[in-house]
Design a protein around this motif. Structure first.
Motif, mmCIF file in Angstrom:
data_model
loop_
_atom_site.group_PDB
_atom_site.id
_atom_site.type_symbol
_atom_site.label_atom_id
_atom_site.label_comp_id
_atom_site.label_asym_id
_atom_site.label_seq_id
_atom_site.Cartn_x
_atom_site.Cartn_y
_atom_site.Cartn_z
ATOM 1 N N ALA A 196 0.848 -1.190 0.000
ATOM 2 C CA ALA A 196 0.000 0.000 0.000
ATOM 3 C C ALA A 196 0.883 1.239 0.000
ATOM 4 O O ALA A 196 1.767 1.376 0.851
ATOM 5 N N GLN A 197 0.640 2.129 -0.949
ATOM 6 C CA GLN A 197 1.501 3.298 -0.995
ATOM 7 C C GLN A 197 0.900 4.428 -1.839
ATOM 8 O O GLN A 197 -0.013 4.217 -2.624
ATOM 9 N N VAL A 198 1.486 5.596 -1.630
ATOM 10 C CA VAL A 198 1.221 6.762 -2.457
ATOM 11 C C VAL A 198 2.519 7.063 -3.214
ATOM 12 O O VAL A 198 3.574 7.193 -2.587
ATOM 13 N N THR A 199 2.434 7.133 -4.510
ATOM 14 C CA THR A 199 3.629 7.404 -5.304
ATOM 15 C C THR A 199 3.503 8.764 -5.985
ATOM 16 O O THR A 199 2.411 9.177 -6.384
ATOM 17 N N GLN A 200 4.627 9.418 -6.100
ATOM 18 C CA GLN A 200 4.697 10.724 -6.766
ATOM 19 C C GLN A 200 5.819 10.680 -7.794
ATOM 20 O O GLN A 200 6.882 10.111 -7.539
#
Lengths: 115, 110
Positions: free
Chosen positions: A2-6
């Motif tokens: 689970a992650q937020v990538t930029q």
């Protein structure tokens, strides 16, 4: 995972050259938000989105645009960047549309330098 | 106008002792408060929160205290560990607004 990538993580550009910073989350979160962090000012909210096609201004929206065409993506657009937009940018998401009172998960940050 | 203030930009504490990080706010409409921790080159991570109907919330070594009359929030870390060295942001929310403080850099030395 689970992650937020930029993307990108680092960007150097020149005044007036349009750019987009992408943000994507794989947690099926309703709420997404963009912040900028500046020395002595902490984190300030730029825009947020309660759900697809629903966006609203935060505290410092001038010079930025966002879109939320699909749940997982929330790009930040600088149509005509200026040096005062040099900053560290964070995307964040949370499960519920309640957003700010839920635990927000932050991306790793994008460091932007506008010359 | 800074609605959420962390007046100490930095704090240095010996390992094993208590760390106390403070936060003051001005808007009495805030009804939920959070603490986030940030390591270099990473995004902030949620640490602990408290609703305005409570005055204390505890999670392991971390305790947050809320004094509504003084508009003051504090985070206690006991015992402090070197891995706690980071920047700590307090944040306050009201409806769909979230306001962060400027951060306090905590250094825990052996």
């Amino acid at each position: 995972e689970a992650q937020v990538t930029q993307n990108p993580r680092y960007l150097i550009t020149v005044t007036g050259k349009k750019l987009t910073v992408t943000c994507s989350q794989n947690m099926n979160h309703e709420y997404m938000s963009w912040y900028r962090q500046d020395p002595g000012l902490g984190l300030r909210q730029i825009y947020y989105s309660m759900n697809v096609e629903v966006t609203d201004k935060g505290d410092v929206p001038e010079g930025y645009k966002v879109s939320r065409k699909e749940k997982r993506n929330f790009p930040l657009i600088l149509e005509s960047p200026s040096p005062n937009q040099t900053s560290l940018y964070f995307c964040a998401s949370s499960l519920e549309a309640g957003g700010v009172q839920e635990t927000q998960y932050f991306g790793p940050g994008t460091r932007l330098l506008v010359l | 106008d800074q609605q959420v203030k962390q007046n100490s930009p930095s704090l240095s504490v010996q390992e094993g002792r208590i760390s106390i990080l403070n936060c003051d706010y001005t808007n009495s409409m805030f009804d939920y408060f959070l603490w986030y921790k940030k390591y270099p080159a990473e995004g902030p991570t949620f640490l602990i929160s408290i609703s305005s109907i409570k005055d204390k919330n505890e999670d392991g070594r971390f305790t947050v205290f809320l004094n509504k009359s003084a508009k003051h929030l504090s985070l206690h870390i006991v015992p402090s560990q070197p891995g706690d060295s980071a920047v700590y942001f307090c944040a306050a929310s009201w409806t769909d607004k979230l306001i962060f403080g400027t951060g306090t850099r905590l250094q825990v030395f052996p």
